[in-house]
Design a protein around this motif. Structure first.
Motif, mmCIF file in Angstrom:
data_model
loop_
_atom_site.group_PDB
_atom_site.id
_atom_site.type_symbol
_atom_site.label_atom_id
_atom_site.label_comp_id
_atom_site.label_asym_id
_atom_site.label_seq_id
_atom_site.Cartn_x
_atom_site.Cartn_y
_atom_site.Cartn_z
ATOM 1 N N UNK A 1 -5.917 7.886 -9.646
ATOM 2 C CA UNK A 1 -7.337 8.182 -9.516
ATOM 3 C C UNK A 1 -7.809 7.743 -8.147
ATOM 4 N N UNK A 2 -9.010 8.180 -7.798
ATOM 5 C CA UNK A 2 -9.539 7.884 -6.459
ATOM 6 C C UNK A 2 -9.768 6.382 -6.295
ATOM 7 N N UNK A 3 -9.921 5.679 -7.416
ATOM 8 C CA UNK A 3 -10.271 4.254 -7.294
ATOM 9 C C UNK A 3 -9.044 3.357 -7.143
ATOM 10 N N UNK A 4 -7.833 3.951 -7.031
ATOM 11 C CA UNK A 4 -6.652 3.111 -6.806
ATOM 12 C C UNK A 4 -6.381 3.063 -5.308
ATOM 13 N N UNK A 5 -6.737 1.963 -4.671
ATOM 14 C CA UNK A 5 -6.453 1.888 -3.224
ATOM 15 C C UNK A 5 -6.416 0.460 -2.714
ATOM 16 N N UNK A 6 -5.707 0.301 -1.599
ATOM 17 C CA UNK A 6 -5.705 -0.967 -0.862
ATOM 18 C C UNK A 6 -6.221 -0.641 0.530
ATOM 19 N N UNK A 7 -7.297 -1.268 0.916
ATOM 20 C CA UNK A 7 -7.902 -0.960 2.212
ATOM 21 C C UNK A 7 -7.844 -2.204 3.089
ATOM 22 N N UNK B 1 -9.381 -4.953 0.698
ATOM 23 C CA UNK B 1 -10.078 -4.587 -0.526
ATOM 24 C C UNK B 1 -9.073 -3.889 -1.431
ATOM 25 N N UNK B 2 -8.949 -4.361 -2.670
ATOM 26 C CA UNK B 2 -8.029 -3.740 -3.623
ATOM 27 C C UNK B 2 -8.831 -3.268 -4.826
ATOM 28 N N UNK B 3 -8.749 -1.988 -5.137
ATOM 29 C CA UNK B 3 -9.425 -1.482 -6.334
ATOM 30 C C UNK B 3 -8.392 -0.786 -7.218
ATOM 31 N N UNK B 4 -8.578 -0.929 -8.534
ATOM 32 C CA UNK B 4 -7.605 -0.347 -9.464
ATOM 33 C C UNK B 4 -8.316 0.044 -10.760
ATOM 34 N N UNK C 1 0.839 -1.197 0.000
ATOM 35 C CA UNK C 1 0.000 0.000 0.000
ATOM 36 C C UNK C 1 0.881 1.257 0.000
ATOM 37 N N UNK C 2 1.971 1.208 0.783
ATOM 38 C CA UNK C 2 2.828 2.393 0.925
ATOM 39 C C UNK C 2 3.774 2.600 -0.247
ATOM 40 N N UNK C 3 4.183 1.503 -0.926
ATOM 41 C CA UNK C 3 5.220 1.652 -1.962
ATOM 42 C C UNK C 3 4.739 1.356 -3.381
ATOM 43 N N UNK C 4 3.925 0.314 -3.562
ATOM 44 C CA UNK C 4 3.538 -0.077 -4.923
ATOM 45 C C UNK C 4 2.517 0.890 -5.524
ATOM 46 N N UNK C 5 1.587 1.388 -4.700
ATOM 47 C CA UNK C 5 0.568 2.301 -5.247
ATOM 48 C C UNK C 5 1.184 3.613 -5.757
ATOM 49 N N UNK C 6 2.085 4.262 -4.971
ATOM 50 C CA UNK C 6 2.733 5.464 -5.523
ATOM 51 C C UNK C 6 3.533 5.174 -6.797
ATOM 52 N N UNK C 7 4.067 3.949 -6.891
ATOM 53 C CA UNK C 7 4.836 3.573 -8.084
ATOM 54 C C UNK C 7 3.910 3.494 -9.304
ATOM 55 N N UNK C 8 2.721 2.904 -9.115
ATOM 56 C CA UNK C 8 1.761 2.821 -10.223
ATOM 57 C C UNK C 8 1.371 4.225 -10.688
ATOM 58 N N UNK C 9 1.255 5.164 -9.722
ATOM 59 C CA UNK C 9 0.865 6.539 -10.088
ATOM 60 C C UNK C 9 1.905 7.191 -10.994
ATOM 61 N N UNK C 10 3.179 6.829 -10.781
ATOM 62 C CA UNK C 10 4.243 7.403 -11.613
ATOM 63 C C UNK C 10 4.042 7.038 -13.092
ATOM 64 N N UNK C 11 3.416 5.880 -13.331
ATOM 65 C CA UNK C 11 3.215 5.414 -14.710
ATOM 66 C C UNK C 11 1.850 5.839 -15.254
ATOM 67 N N UNK C 12 1.176 6.736 -14.523
ATOM 68 C CA UNK C 12 -0.104 7.252 -15.017
ATOM 69 C C UNK C 12 -1.307 6.424 -14.613
ATOM 70 N N UNK C 13 -1.117 5.482 -13.693
ATOM 71 C CA UNK C 13 -2.268 4.708 -13.218
ATOM 72 C C UNK C 13 -2.677 5.316 -11.887
#
Length: 303
Positions: free
Chosen positions: A77-83, A98-101, A63-75
């Motif tokens: 939005x509010x729907x990208x999260x791990x809860x 819950x994982x949404x992408x 949650x802390x490292x992979x999600x910011x990495x995906x954002x760098x590649x343009x992925x």
């Protein structure tokens, strides 16, 4: 035995899955993170099982490292999260996330070569089915090491009760160091599963986790060792443009992954080593350069 397998399109949508308690949810999430942006419908999946163990990257770290990495590649939005709804420790698990992408048609190329200086450290110390004091003890011992280097440290304590604490007792810690350029490096440790190995003192675990984080900072690079392979895959699948990323020493997993990339996509990375003298810090760095294969998501209709 010959097996003919034709995978077809990735469908996505709303799913639920009970993961095997022998591996943590992170094991499943790692492959989902690679596939999720290329689904037909945005993915929304509930995974149940072990959230934190000693083998796979925990849900907190991804949650802390992979999600910011995906954002760098343009992925993004509010729907990208791990809860994290519930935590589950081995051997019995009982956690739920819950994982949404969102889906993307193409990925952006990245130029990610300057990690920058560390500006803050954040973390989570969690405890389930043990005394809530365990988390505080871990935080204190981790801070005793990290405070020598940096004043801006905040480690949350997360004590889950009742149903949301899973089925087995345990505790652990996840630390992340963030740089001025948005690089995030992480380290984590979890206590031994119930009935396996000797009992771990929370003070010891906190100190060791802080040392692991410092080790990761020493290795450096713009992506930490957990996510090296994810970054390389996203670079490979980018548009036909040059992507560059500076990594710390390659982990054995990443080296094997590069061989897979070569056999699947016929893509070779240009690998340049940077000695610590050039960079003035930490271990030997590797500059990875490639031209993307121009992959686009076939199932996303063109408007």
């Amino acid at each position: 035995t010959t097996l003919y397998y034709q995978p077809g399109l990735l469908y996505g949508g709303s799913l639920e899955h009970d993961c095997s308690p022998s591996r943590s949810i992170g094991y499943y999430l790692e492959s989902l993170l690679c596939l999720a942006p290329f689904m037909k419908h945005p993915l929304k999946i509930v995974l149940r099982g072990v959230t934190n163990d000693q083998v796979d990257p925990s849900v907190d770290v991804l949650k802390a490292t992979a999600l910011p990495l995906l954002k760098k590649f343009g992925i993004d939005g509010a729907s990208l999260e791990i809860k994290i709804n519930r935590r589950g420790m081995p051997p019995k698990g009982g956690g739920e996330i819950l994982f949404t992408c969102p889906v993307r048609k193409v990925l952006q190329p990245v130029q990610f070569t300057d990690p920058g200086k560390i500006k803050r450290i954040r973390g989570t110390a969690y405890s389930v089915r043990v005394s809530p004091q365990m988390a505080n003890r871990m935080v204190e011992s981790a801070r005793s090491i990290l405070n020598k280097f940096l004043p801006d440290i905040y480690i949350y304590t997360d004590h889950m009760k009742g149903v949301s604490s899973g089925k087995s007792p345990g505790f652990g810690m996840c630390l992340t160091a963030e740089t001025i350029n948005g690089t995030i490096l992480s380290a984590e440790l979890a206590s031994n599963p119930q009935g396996q190995g000797s009992a771990v003192l929370p003070e010891e675990l906190g100190q060791n986790c802080a040392k692991l984080l410092l080790e990761e900072v020493y290795r450096g690079g713009c992506v930490d060792s957990t996510n090296q392979s994810l970054a390389l895959l996203l670079m490979t699948l980018g548009q036909r443009d040059v992507s560059k990323v500076l990594l710390g020493p390659l982990s054995p997993y990443t080296i094997e992954f590069l061989r897979h990339l070569r056999s699947f996509f016929q893509i070779m990375f240009k690998i340049e080593t940077k000695t610590p003298e050039e960079e003035h810090m930490g271990g030997e760095k590797v500059l990875m350069t490639c031209v993307g294969i121009g992959f686009s998501n076939l199932s996303k209709t063109i408007r």
